[in-house]
Structures are given as structure tokens and as C-alpha cells.
Design an enzyme around this catalytic site. Structure first.
Site, PDB file in Angstrom:
ATOM      1  N   ASP A  71     -22.943 -12.384  -2.095  1.00  0.00           N
ATOM      2  CA  ASP A  71     -21.711 -11.765  -2.521  1.00  0.00           C
ATOM      3  C   ASP A  71     -20.516 -12.107  -1.723  1.00  0.00           C
ATOM      4  O   ASP A  71     -19.426 -12.118  -2.282  1.00  0.00           O
ATOM      5  CB  ASP A  71     -21.721 -10.409  -3.041  1.00  0.00           C
ATOM      6  CG  ASP A  71     -22.080  -9.472  -1.984  1.00  0.00           C
ATOM      7  OD1 ASP A  71     -21.494  -9.687  -0.861  1.00  0.00           O
ATOM      8  OD2 ASP A  71     -22.693  -8.475  -2.107  1.00  0.00           O
ATOM      9  N   ASP A 119     -33.539  -4.559  -2.230  1.00  0.00           N
ATOM     10  CA  ASP A 119     -34.823  -3.817  -1.918  1.00  0.00           C
ATOM     11  C   ASP A 119     -36.122  -4.667  -1.710  1.00  0.00           C
ATOM     12  O   ASP A 119     -36.164  -5.765  -2.491  1.00  0.00           O
ATOM     13  CB  ASP A 119     -35.213  -2.751  -2.780  1.00  0.00           C
ATOM     14  CG  ASP A 119     -34.010  -1.447  -2.901  1.00  0.00           C
ATOM     15  OD1 ASP A 119     -33.580  -1.296  -1.624  1.00  0.00           O
ATOM     16  OD2 ASP A 119     -33.315  -1.111  -3.770  1.00  0.00           O
ATOM     17  N   HIS A 131     -20.371  -3.019   3.067  1.00  0.00           N
ATOM     18  CA  HIS A 131     -20.203  -4.287   3.871  1.00  0.00           C
ATOM     19  C   HIS A 131     -19.644  -3.871   5.252  1.00  0.00           C
ATOM     20  O   HIS A 131     -19.787  -4.504   6.140  1.00  0.00           O
ATOM     21  CB  HIS A 131     -19.427  -5.431   3.277  1.00  0.00           C
ATOM     22  CG  HIS A 131     -19.998  -5.904   1.894  1.00  0.00           C
ATOM     23  ND1 HIS A 131     -19.528  -5.737   0.768  1.00  0.00           N
ATOM     24  CD2 HIS A 131     -21.277  -6.457   2.221  1.00  0.00           C
ATOM     25  CE1 HIS A 131     -20.395  -6.463  -0.157  1.00  0.00           C
ATOM     26  NE2 HIS A 131     -21.599  -6.995   0.560  1.00  0.00           N
ATOM     27  N   GLY A 140     -34.861 -16.972   3.371  1.00  0.00           N
ATOM     28  CA  GLY A 140     -34.497 -16.703   4.781  1.00  0.00           C
ATOM     29  C   GLY A 140     -35.561 -16.583   5.585  1.00  0.00           C
ATOM     30  O   GLY A 140     -35.431 -16.688   6.843  1.00  0.00           O
ATOM     31  N   GLU A 195     -29.040 -17.988   1.719  1.00  0.00           N
ATOM     32  CA  GLU A 195     -29.205 -17.336   0.484  1.00  0.00           C
ATOM     33  C   GLU A 195     -30.129 -18.083  -0.474  1.00  0.00           C
ATOM     34  O   GLU A 195     -29.942 -19.151  -0.365  1.00  0.00           O
ATOM     35  CB  GLU A 195     -27.791 -17.061  -0.244  1.00  0.00           C
ATOM     36  CG  GLU A 195     -27.926 -16.562  -1.466  1.00  0.00           C
ATOM     37  CD  GLU A 195     -28.479 -14.954  -1.779  1.00  0.00           C
ATOM     38  OE1 GLU A 195     -27.846 -14.268  -1.113  1.00  0.00           O
ATOM     39  OE2 GLU A 195     -29.233 -15.157  -2.553  1.00  0.00           O
ATOM     40  N   ASP A 198     -28.850  -8.822   4.558  1.00  0.00           N
ATOM     41  CA  ASP A 198     -28.202  -8.249   3.575  1.00  0.00           C
ATOM     42  C   ASP A 198     -28.662  -8.635   2.220  1.00  0.00           C
ATOM     43  O   ASP A 198     -28.633  -9.454   1.379  1.00  0.00           O
ATOM     44  CB  ASP A 198     -26.637  -8.789   3.422  1.00  0.00           C
ATOM     45  CG  ASP A 198     -25.898  -8.364   2.318  1.00  0.00           C
ATOM     46  OD1 ASP A 198     -26.147  -7.138   1.659  1.00  0.00           O
ATOM     47  OD2 ASP A 198     -24.940  -8.587   2.117  1.00  0.00           O
ATOM     48  N   SER A 199     -30.047  -7.932   2.145  1.00  0.00           N
ATOM     49  CA  SER A 199     -30.844  -8.382   0.928  1.00  0.00           C
ATOM     50  C   SER A 199     -30.841  -7.083  -0.127  1.00  0.00           C
ATOM     51  O   SER A 199     -30.895  -5.892   0.240  1.00  0.00           O
ATOM     52  CB  SER A 199     -32.292  -8.614   1.803  1.00  0.00           C
ATOM     53  OG  SER A 199     -33.031  -7.353   1.739  1.00  0.00           O
TER      54      SER A 199
END
Lengths: 278, 278
Positions: free
Chosen positions: A83, A155, A59, A135, A102, A152-153
Site C-alpha cells: 500500500d 496475518d 505505519h 519475500g 511485494e 508489513d504483511s
């Protein structure tokens, strides 16, 4: 008991621990495990997403290089990131607004319940605009413009697949202001080199400035984990380190991993990676 | 079938493959496995030592930073290193002599047979002096002096334990010439932080110049893998990069991973590691 990551067919990480919660949502299989060495761990479709013990590395390296190198980041878009770890680091800055899109509300709910140290109350920050949606669709439709987009995903298997396409990156370019910057994860350099290579090529065609950032994250196996940073104008290799150091000190960011020297070091590539993205 | 590393009690790496050979020597349990993703793999006492697929990262980062930064390396001592990977990289330089002290002849024999690409014929180089003996004992007794000492040993469990002691490092200092340099591995920063911390303190008391080098190696799990570089005089952070780049080009080293930019980048430490070794 052992919890195994099942992301790679021929190599796996086992962590001693036990499953606390399992749920199949409309989008993916979610699991929370309690482990000895890494605290609580979130798995999505069998792949480790985040652990209490080492999430800060991922992060911090997703947020600070961009926020400190961009001259005046005010509007930030996060795709994924349920998260809350990105939010936690982001709200250390005097930004105006963070929109998070999200796709799976369950990820947020589970993270708040089982991994509260990761978001640290960031979901209550009044600069947050939370949207539960796809998104890629949001980016296509929004008239908003951003200084920074953080992807921020997971794979590119399952619901995140659309977030690795040419169309998606064209959309990101569209929603970015003229000085805008994007970052996204592109997996293990060693075990998932195809993801890095194909996305690097895709992104390089759309963004004039493209960089690979390398970070070593204990629970993401396979050597260096890669990020692509793409900018419309900013050259991250030529950014003024002294200026970034000054901002870093002034903001008193209290990072556990990140510092400006590590930021510049993480942009240096080994020979075989230079070859890979030629 | 899966081959598991059993080095850490609560976290393990599983690689798809099968055991080709197992032997208990006077010193340790040796095993060779054939794997899909990493080629042939050498395990000692359950810990992955080297794999055909990623050994170059470890060996290049153990050899080139020292050989290129030392102004005139002629005599090199290797403690351990029975797979021959260090020798392969070392003999790319015009050194006069390399003494290798390996405690277990079986490691050399198995490596030559099952991992021949690692040594690539280096055991036949006439600059090699091969001694089958305890490296700590050799260092204590030899009247020879070296420019460089490379400690390429397993973790401090089993026969390698003596190679992590204060006495051993005092011995290394004794066999080094006034401008001498040593490097050794000190395990995963995350999973074996005690090894790094205790050895750093031990070495710092003996060597005026002490540095931590961080490298990400796919089969060494637990985030960054650490090395300590210790020198009598040379400051690796202040070494002239331009000079190293010139030497690197001139020698035409053909490294797959190493380059001078990576050397300097790998000496930059994250905040929590700076804290750890304060």
C-alpha cells in the site's frame, strides 16, 4: 450497506460502505470498499489491511521507533507493504535505499489507484528498489545486508504464512547487519494471542533483543494490536529517549500519531501479556 | 447467531452468540447475551457495557491508578457501576466506605445473576453503601465528602446524559475532599472524539489537574478508549512511580492487566490527541 471483516470466525467488524472493486489474484482475494467513517479500505482475503482514516497509526508505529532508535539506518528492506504507507514514512529519513519485496502487484496497483494518499507518491522516489516476488525467497537468496527489515504483511493465512516461520526469521537475521533491527506485526493480543506467543518464542531464540510493542488501531479489532521488534544488539527499553527526541525534532517528521513518549509507552506490557510471553 | 452493538451509526461490532434476556426498564433497554468469545455480555441501549472476558481491563484501569496514587483513600463514591466490577477491585484496598449510587436496580440484579464473576460477592461487603438513585441528584444533595469519585457510566445517551454536564462536574468537585480525585470514561478517541474533547474542556475549567488515560479494550471498538482523571492537587504525571510500585506490591492486588508501568504509559498521548485537547 455494510462491509464486514471475515478474519475471525466469531467476532467481526462492520463498516457502513460499499464495494468498489473485487479481484481474485494468484495470491489472494483483493477488495476495495468505500466507507463513510474510514474512507477507502483495502481487504485481503476478507481481512482489513488498511484504511485511509487510520493507516497512519499502523505505519508510523512500524517505521519511526526503528528508524529513530537505530544509530544510522541506511539500507532498509520491506517485505510486503504494497500500500506504500511504510515507504511514505521511511522516505522522511535520509536513508540510502529501500528495497520492497511485494508478492502481489495488484496490491500496489489498487493502492495507487484507490488509496493514493497512503503512498503519497513514494513509489516514484528514486531510493526505492521494487521487486515483485516472494519475500521469504528473496531473503533466502539475496547477498545484500540491511540495517532494518520491516515485515508489513497480512496475518499468517494465505500467502503470508511463510513470513512467520523459524526459517524466515533465520533468513532475516542473516540479511541484517551486526547492528540490525526487525519489526513485524503479530495481530490482536486478545483475539490472536497464539500468533503473538508462537512468533515471540521463535524470534527470541534467534535474536538477543526481543520486544513487544502495543498499539491501538481502530479498524484492527480485539484490543491492543501487537508488533515484535527484534534486534541483534539494540535494547529498545534502554535506548536514550533524549537522543531519540532530538533526532525526532531535527528531522521534522510531522507525525500524526507517533512521538518518542508514545514509543516508550508502547513497550510497557500489561500483566497477562508478560505472563503470555514468559 | 450474531449479537451486534448499535451504539455507532456507521460502524458496528458483531459477536457470535445469543440473547439470554431482554428487559426495558424505566431507564433503558437491558440485554444479556451469551457469546462464544466474550462469555456473557451486558448491553444497555444497544451498547456493550461489559463482558466476562475483557471487563478486567476496564475495571482495573478505572480503580488502581487512583487508589494507588492517592496517598490515603478512605471514602469512595461510585456513580453507576452496577455490574460490580469497580467494587471488586476497590475492596482489595483497606478503604473505610464505598457508596455506590446506581440509577437502575435491574443492572445490579442482571449482573449478579448473569455476570457473577464480575462482582465476585462484592455487593455483600459491609463497607458498601448501596443507593438506588440518580447519581447527579445524590451528588447535588449529599453533605458527605470523598477522597475518590469513580464515574462508571454508559455514554452520554439516555440516563447517563446528566453525568457529563458542567453542573455535574461542579458537584463532583464539591463532594471531593481537598486532595480528592475523580475518574470517568469518555469513550473511543477515534469514534467519539467530541465526547472526550467537550468533557476535557468542561473538566479542565473546574479541576487544576486534568489528565487523559488511554486503554485498549477489545469490545470497546474504535482504537483507544479514553478516561479523564481530574484532581484538585495530585499531578498524576509527576507522581512517584517507586512509591506506587511499593504500595502495589505490598497490597498484593493480583491484577490481570494493571501494573504501575502501564499506569504511567497510559498517560502518554499521541500527537493528534494532544492537538485535540489543546
Amino acid at each position: 450497506m455494510w462491509c464486514y471483516e471475515t478474519l475471525h470466525p466469531d467476532i467481526k467488524l462492520g463498516i457502513k460502505g460499499k464495494s468498489l472493486y473485487k479481484k481474485k489474484t494468484a495470491h489472494q482475494n483483493c477488495q476495495i470498499s468505500k466507507t463513510k467513517d474510514f474512507g477507502n479500505v483495502l481487504f485481503l482475503d476478507g481481512a482489513i489491511q488498511t484504511t485511509e482514516a487510520d493507516e497512519y497509526i499502523y505505519h508510523e508505529m512500524l517505521v519511526h521507533p526503528l528508524l529513530l532508535t537505530h544509530p544510522k539506518p541506511e539500507n532498509v528492506l520491506i517485505v510486503g507493504g504494497g500500500d506504500g504507507g511504510v515507504l511514505r514514512e521511511l522516505f522522511k529519513y535520509p536513508i540510502k535505499e529501500a528495497i520492497m519485496v511485494e508478492i502481489d502487484r495488484t496490491v500496489i496497483d489498487l493502492s495507487k489507484k484507490y488509496l493514493p494518499k497512503i503512498s503519497k507518491g513514494s513509489f516514484r522516489d528514486n531510493r526505492l528498489g521494487l521487486i515483485i516476488d516472494d519475500g521469504a525467497k528473496y531473503i533466502k537468496e539475496t547477498p545484500k545486508k540491511f540495517d532494518i527489515v520491516i515485515v508489513d504483511s497480512p496475518d499468517p493465512v494465505g500467502p503470508a504464512n511463510a513470513l512467520f516461520s523459524k526459517k524466515f526469521y533465520q533468513g532475516v537475521s542473516k540479511v541484517l547487519k551486526p547492528n540490525g533491527v526487525m519489526i513485524r506485526q503479530t495481530g490482536s493480543v486478545f483475539l490472536q494471542s497464539e500468533i503473538l506467543k508462537s512468533n515471540y518464542r521463535r524470534i527470541k531464540k534467534i535474536f538477543p533483543q526481543t520486544f513487544i510493542q502495543l498499539v491501538s488501531i481502530p479498524t484492527y479489532i480485539g484490543g491492543f494490536f501487537s508488533f515484535i521488534i527484534a534486534a541483534k544488539k539494540i535494547n529498545f527499553l534502554k535506548a536514550k529517549k533524549s537522543k531519540i527526541k532530538k533526532k525526532y525534532s531535527k528531522l521534522n517528521l510531522k507525525t500524526k500519531y507517533y512521538n518518542p513518549d508514545i514509543q516508550f509507552a508502547s513497550l510497557q506490557l500489561p500483566n497477562n501479556l508478560k505472563e503470555l510471553v514468559k
